[in-house]
Design an enzyme around this catalytic site. Structure first.
Site, mmCIF file in Angstrom:
data_model
loop_
_atom_site.group_PDB
_atom_site.id
_atom_site.type_symbol
_atom_site.label_atom_id
_atom_site.label_comp_id
_atom_site.label_asym_id
_atom_site.label_seq_id
_atom_site.Cartn_x
_atom_site.Cartn_y
_atom_site.Cartn_z
ATOM 1 N N SER B 13 0.836 -1.209 0.000
ATOM 2 C CA SER B 13 0.000 0.000 0.000
ATOM 3 C C SER B 13 0.870 1.258 0.000
ATOM 4 O O SER B 13 0.510 2.269 -0.596
ATOM 5 C CB SER B 13 -0.980 -0.014 1.177
ATOM 6 O OG SER B 13 -0.359 0.439 2.353
ATOM 7 N N ASN B 14 2.021 1.204 0.646
ATOM 8 C CA ASN B 14 2.933 2.352 0.584
ATOM 9 C C ASN B 14 3.553 2.488 -0.804
ATOM 10 O O ASN B 14 3.767 3.605 -1.283
ATOM 11 C CB ASN B 14 4.014 2.256 1.664
ATOM 12 C CG ASN B 14 3.584 2.910 2.977
ATOM 13 O OD1 ASN B 14 3.058 4.018 2.967
ATOM 14 N ND2 ASN B 14 3.789 2.218 4.080
ATOM 15 N N ARG B 91 12.412 -7.435 6.263
ATOM 16 C CA ARG B 91 13.680 -7.913 6.815
ATOM 17 C C ARG B 91 14.597 -6.733 7.083
ATOM 18 O O ARG B 91 14.456 -5.664 6.462
ATOM 19 C CB ARG B 91 14.372 -8.865 5.826
ATOM 20 C CG ARG B 91 13.747 -10.231 5.737
ATOM 21 C CD ARG B 91 13.921 -11.015 7.049
ATOM 22 N NE ARG B 91 13.257 -12.305 6.992
ATOM 23 C CZ ARG B 91 11.966 -12.516 7.296
ATOM 24 N NH1 ARG B 91 11.207 -11.486 7.671
ATOM 25 N NH2 ARG B 91 11.451 -13.722 7.246
ATOM 26 N N LEU B 93 17.795 -4.862 6.523
ATOM 27 C CA LEU B 93 18.714 -4.809 5.389
ATOM 28 C C LEU B 93 20.143 -5.083 5.867
ATOM 29 O O LEU B 93 20.585 -4.538 6.876
ATOM 30 C CB LEU B 93 18.622 -3.417 4.759
ATOM 31 C CG LEU B 93 18.839 -3.283 3.249
ATOM 32 C CD1 LEU B 93 17.961 -4.249 2.464
ATOM 33 C CD2 LEU B 93 18.567 -1.851 2.823
ATOM 34 N N ASN B 107 13.198 4.484 5.186
ATOM 35 C CA ASN B 107 12.302 3.470 5.737
ATOM 36 C C ASN B 107 11.148 4.158 6.434
ATOM 37 O O ASN B 107 11.283 5.286 6.902
ATOM 38 C CB ASN B 107 13.046 2.590 6.760
ATOM 39 C CG ASN B 107 12.165 1.482 7.323
ATOM 40 O OD1 ASN B 107 11.455 0.815 6.578
ATOM 41 N ND2 ASN B 107 12.193 1.311 8.628
ATOM 42 N N HIS B 109 8.357 3.621 9.558
ATOM 43 C CA HIS B 109 8.093 2.811 10.748
ATOM 44 C C HIS B 109 6.793 3.312 11.385
ATOM 45 O O HIS B 109 6.628 4.524 11.567
ATOM 46 C CB HIS B 109 9.263 2.945 11.730
ATOM 47 C CG HIS B 109 9.147 2.043 12.925
ATOM 48 N ND1 HIS B 109 9.461 0.705 12.885
ATOM 49 C CD2 HIS B 109 8.727 2.284 14.184
ATOM 50 C CE1 HIS B 109 9.264 0.156 14.077
ATOM 51 N NE2 HIS B 109 8.814 1.102 14.878
ATOM 52 N N GLU B 143 22.885 1.464 10.057
ATOM 53 C CA GLU B 143 23.090 0.058 10.435
ATOM 54 C C GLU B 143 22.330 -0.306 11.702
ATOM 55 O O GLU B 143 22.021 -1.462 11.928
ATOM 56 C CB GLU B 143 24.585 -0.234 10.566
ATOM 57 C CG GLU B 143 25.272 -0.129 9.209
ATOM 58 C CD GLU B 143 26.758 -0.452 9.262
ATOM 59 O OE1 GLU B 143 27.145 -1.346 10.026
ATOM 60 O OE2 GLU B 143 27.525 0.209 8.525
ATOM 61 N N VAL B 145 19.048 -0.569 13.716
ATOM 62 C CA VAL B 145 17.643 -0.679 13.292
ATOM 63 C C VAL B 145 16.760 0.436 13.877
ATOM 64 O O VAL B 145 16.778 0.677 15.087
ATOM 65 C CB VAL B 145 17.071 -2.058 13.696
ATOM 66 C CG1 VAL B 145 15.582 -2.146 13.357
ATOM 67 C CG2 VAL B 145 17.839 -3.162 12.986
ATOM 68 N N ASP B 146 16.006 1.092 13.013
ATOM 69 C CA ASP B 146 15.025 2.117 13.414
ATOM 70 C C ASP B 146 15.656 3.292 14.156
ATOM 71 O O ASP B 146 14.972 3.986 14.905
ATOM 72 C CB ASP B 146 13.908 1.518 14.293
ATOM 73 C CG ASP B 146 13.023 0.552 13.513
ATOM 74 O OD1 ASP B 146 12.976 0.659 12.277
ATOM 75 O OD2 ASP B 146 12.383 -0.290 14.149
#
Lengths: 207, 207
Positions: B13-14, B91, B93, B107, B109, B143, B145-146
């Protein structure tokens, strides 16, 4: 009618918001005592000007932090307080005091918890992290710092040219709005805990 | 004109929001390839319908996750991609891919980071935690995450009677708004890093 005790440490701008809400009949209770852990702070003047009894209980007058905080609890009880507000109180309340007023203590934190929990400079942390939205949170105090059930939150945008001062000021304006509202909701018995979620009854005020 | 590669895993959807923004001339670049780590997902159909080349690179076709992700990087490079969007890619990256497209990977979130970072079900976590405000975040991928620099955020209220589905849907509507906007800002060279703060140049578009 709830009897409210307010714990302060400094400037007392959130205390002033509570005093103003009470004057406007919007607090759902009456502030019966203001306790400071520092002498000579502006918050005490604000209380005195509003005719509210003040008590100073400084750390150095007691053998331990626990003894000081138990004296705070005793003072609250002596004034018949059933709802406690931490309005810029700069110490972590001793667990025994938290247990004594379980689900009856509100704190305001200048971030959208759980982001920047436990920080004593959450506005600066938010700015340094680079968030685009921060805010403030009123929550019930539990023994785990800044982790109690959330009553109200307000979002505040961060601007590219913000300084800690400007951002803090914009957050503070929202604090002054949601803290009295949360006190009223708790005082009027409109909060219901479901697990750690706080459900709010927003039906018309009782007659 | 930026050449955009989009990594997907599911519904897409994005991706659709990006395709729609491109069709409206609002993306600041052109999607030249859509790569999925799962065959047969709706995102691939959406890409095909928009006339965008698709590539499927499934884990089981490779000796390791690293080999799979390096193949993803090779595919992006082969298509001349200079801007990568993780649009529901399920996943983490591989760091080598992150380094290869440093500060060129976005990304999204579904929370107001740093709240609920690292969660694969941030909407459910926010609901269970009891926050009153959550939202979504577009950030540059690093590197960790988030934890990369934040480009845009949007706040979304949580209602007392929310379900994970209803809340997710409201957050998704904001994702569809801020993800294409962030892609455009990056594609047009309007983002400047100061430490980990992202400054946005919002002056008129270059002629």
């Amino acid at each position: 009618m709830s009897r409210i005790g307010v714990l302060v440490s400094g400037r007392g701008s959130n205390l002033q918001a509570l005093i103003d809400a009470q004057a406007a009949g919007q607090l759902g209770g009456r502030i019966v005592v203001v306790i400071s852990n520092h002498a000579g702070v502006l918050a005490l003047e604000r209380a005195a000007q509003a005719g509210i009894p003040t008590v100073v209980l400084e750390r150095q007058a007691f053998a331990s932090r626990q003894a000081q905080h138990l004296a705070i609890a005793e003072t609250l009880s002596a004034h018949g307080v059933d709802l406690v507000v931490l309005a810029g109180f700069d110490r972590i309340l001793h667990p025994e005091v938290v247990r004594r007023f379980q689900h009856r203590i509100l704190n305001i934190h200048p971030s959208l918890l759980p982001a920047f929990a436990g920080s004593l400079h959450a506005q600066a942390d938010a700015l340094a992290y680079g968030v685009k939205i921060t805010g403030c949170t009123v929550h019930l105090v539990t023994e785990e710092v800044d982790a109690g059930p959330i009553v109200l939150q307000a979002a505040v945008p961060v601007f590219d040219d913000d300084t800690v001062e400007r951002l803090s000021e914009r957050i503070l304006a929202e604090e002054h709005r949601i803290l009295p509202e949360a006190v009223r909701l708790l005082a009027e018995g409109r909060l219901r805990l479901e697990g750690r979620r706080v459900q709010i009854d927003r039906s018309a005020a009782p007659a």
